[in-house]
Design an enzyme around this catalytic site. Structure first.
Site, PDB file in Angstrom:
ATOM      1  N   ARG A  85       0.810  -1.224   0.000  1.00 48.81           N
ATOM      2  CA  ARG A  85       0.000   0.000   0.000  1.00 48.81           C
ATOM      3  C   ARG A  85       0.840   1.270   0.000  1.00 48.81           C
ATOM      4  NH1 ARG A  85      -3.723  -3.180  -1.825  1.00 48.81           N
ATOM      5  NH2 ARG A  85      -4.935  -4.324  -0.279  1.00 48.81           N
ATOM      6  N   ARG A 151       2.008 -13.844  -5.511  1.00 43.46           N
ATOM      7  CA  ARG A 151       2.029 -13.531  -4.083  1.00 43.46           C
ATOM      8  C   ARG A 151       2.524 -14.735  -3.281  1.00 43.46           C
ATOM      9  NH1 ARG A 151      -3.929 -11.788  -2.791  1.00 43.46           N
ATOM     10  NH2 ARG A 151      -3.064 -11.382  -0.715  1.00 43.46           N
ATOM     11  N   LYS A 181      -1.512 -16.336   5.817  1.00 40.61           N
ATOM     12  CA  LYS A 181      -2.797 -16.337   5.128  1.00 40.61           C
ATOM     13  C   LYS A 181      -2.688 -17.132   3.830  1.00 40.61           C
ATOM     14  CE  LYS A 181      -1.970 -11.800   2.964  1.00 40.61           C
ATOM     15  NZ  LYS A 181      -2.303 -10.365   2.952  1.00 40.61           N
ATOM     16  N   HIS A 182      -3.810 -17.653   3.321  1.00 40.89           N
ATOM     17  CA  HIS A 182      -5.191 -17.570   3.776  1.00 40.89           C
ATOM     18  C   HIS A 182      -5.630 -18.990   4.130  1.00 40.89           C
ATOM     19  CE1 HIS A 182      -4.490 -14.358   0.803  1.00 40.89           C
ATOM     20  NE2 HIS A 182      -5.300 -13.618   1.533  1.00 40.89           N
ATOM     21  N   HIS A 194     -12.639 -11.711  -3.704  1.00 38.40           N
ATOM     22  CA  HIS A 194     -13.109 -10.340  -3.543  1.00 38.40           C
ATOM     23  C   HIS A 194     -14.471 -10.153  -4.226  1.00 38.40           C
ATOM     24  CE1 HIS A 194      -8.750  -9.864  -2.918  1.00 38.40           C
ATOM     25  NE2 HIS A 194      -9.095  -8.869  -2.124  1.00 38.40           N
ATOM     26  N   ASP A 265     -11.109 -12.958   6.823  1.00 36.48           N
ATOM     27  CA  ASP A 265     -10.824 -12.054   5.718  1.00 36.48           C
ATOM     28  C   ASP A 265     -11.932 -11.006   5.674  1.00 36.48           C
ATOM     29  OD1 ASP A 265      -9.438 -10.969   3.611  1.00 36.48           O
ATOM     30  OD2 ASP A 265      -9.396 -12.790   2.405  1.00 36.48           O
TER      31      ASP A 265
END
Length: 335
Positions: A85, A151, A181-182, A194, A265
């Site tokens: 971020r 990732r 995670k996850h 998502h 999550d």
């Protein structure tokens, strides 16, 4: 929204609530301050929209930590690659897959690099009072999930375990806890949780033999927290793992003996919508044993949820203790 000035609210002030919410901009508004002081809120997750430059971020985090309440748990998705971020003014962390590729060529160098990346993240985030970077990813890349993809450290569980251990050691050396995670593994499904609920139709024995291996190893090491997957493993439980007593209580807590904090999550994600509205999702997430529930990018839903839960939900002492154990080394007496 329930007032934060009542004696009832103050009497529970030492416990962290189960909700992790976000803020809309570069500084706190009056509504942010009121909401963040509600006893059901225990944490804040920061996004790219909350960052302009290091000076602004320091002021925002200082304001968050100075609120008249128990110290909030501060988190950010900062795992590297496309999930980082804060960029300008921060070290650019590569996607974890690059470490897996390096491991194939020089295992020792890859392990040293993984530790250094973890240490760099910890040093940079802890300078602002941030506790969690929500990493490492322990999912196995089975070559089908675009949302996981690079990732993941690798498509091999032994490589994932080795690199995740080194990465976590770096985080811990810098004063931060790790969040694997996850759970129990998101890398074998094509859908993006998502947007919708992915379904893994493999047999339970196959999932246990593959996806669980990295989580089992890091749990045995004492990893501090885990985040659940919004994935339905249809031969194990019809509910998404994040909202499943079978996965959270029976397998993660009892069978695998995990003692740390459990994050659901984000409840705003499409993968959680199958069980109903935000209140239904949150109540089920708490019922099955999640300690903290992120509710992101939907302030109206967060406000409605707090009003709904305030009728009968109280911060849990055991969950609060597990969450407070995640405070970074910088927290000190403010915890």
């Amino acid at each position: 929204m329930t007032s934060t000035n009542s004696p009832q609210v103050r009497s529970r002030s030492k416990l962290l609530g189960p909700l992790m919410i976000d803020v809309g901009g570069l500084e706190l508004t009056a509504e942010d301050r009121e909401l963040l002081c509600h006893p059901l809120v225990g944490g804040v997750i920061l996004f790219t929209r909350n960052y302009r430059d290091p000076e602004q971020l320091k002021k925002l985090c200082d304001d968050l930590l100075a609120l008249p309440r128990p110290r909030l748990l501060l988190a950010v998705d900062h795992e590297g690659g496309r999930v980082q971020r804060f960029r300008v003014g921060f070290t650019r962390i590569p996607a974890m897959r690059t470490l897996g590729q390096l491991h194939d060529e020089d295992a020792g160098k890859a392990l040293a690099e993984a530790r250094q990346q973890g240490a760099t993240i910890a040093a940079e985030l802890s300078a602002y009072g941030i506790d969690l970077c929500f990493a490492p990813v322990l999912d196995i890349d089975n070559g089908v999930s675009q949302i996981i993809g690079d990732r993941a450290f690798s498509d091999r569980s032994d490589v994932i375990v080795a690199l995740a251990r080194a990465f976590r050691a770096g985080l811990n050396a810098g004063g931060l806890a790790a969040t694997g995670k996850h759970f129990p593994g998101h890398g074998a499904v094509t859908a993006d949780s998502h947007l919708e609920l992915p379904v893994d139709r493999r047999k339970e024995d196959d999932i246990r033999a593959t996806e669980l291996a990295p989580f089992r190893a890091l749990i045995d090491d004492g990893i501090e927290s885990l985040m659940m997957a919004h994935v339905r493993y249809s031969n194990v439980d019809p509910q998404p793992a994040s909202l499943s007593k079978r996965w959270v209580q029976d397998i993660l807590r009892e069978e695998l003996g995990f003692k740390g904090a459990i994050f659901c999550d984000d409840l705003s994600m499409g993968g959680a919508a199958v069980v109903g509205d935000m209140e239904a999702r949150a109540r089920l997430a708490l019922e099955v044993g999640n300690d903290m529930l992120p509710v992101c990018n939907d302030r109206p839903a967060a406000l409605r949820l707090i009003d709904a839960l305030a009728r009968d939900v109280r911060p849990d002492r055991a969950a609060s203790s597990r969450l407070k154990a995640l405070y970074g080394r910088h927290a000190g007496a403010s915890a």
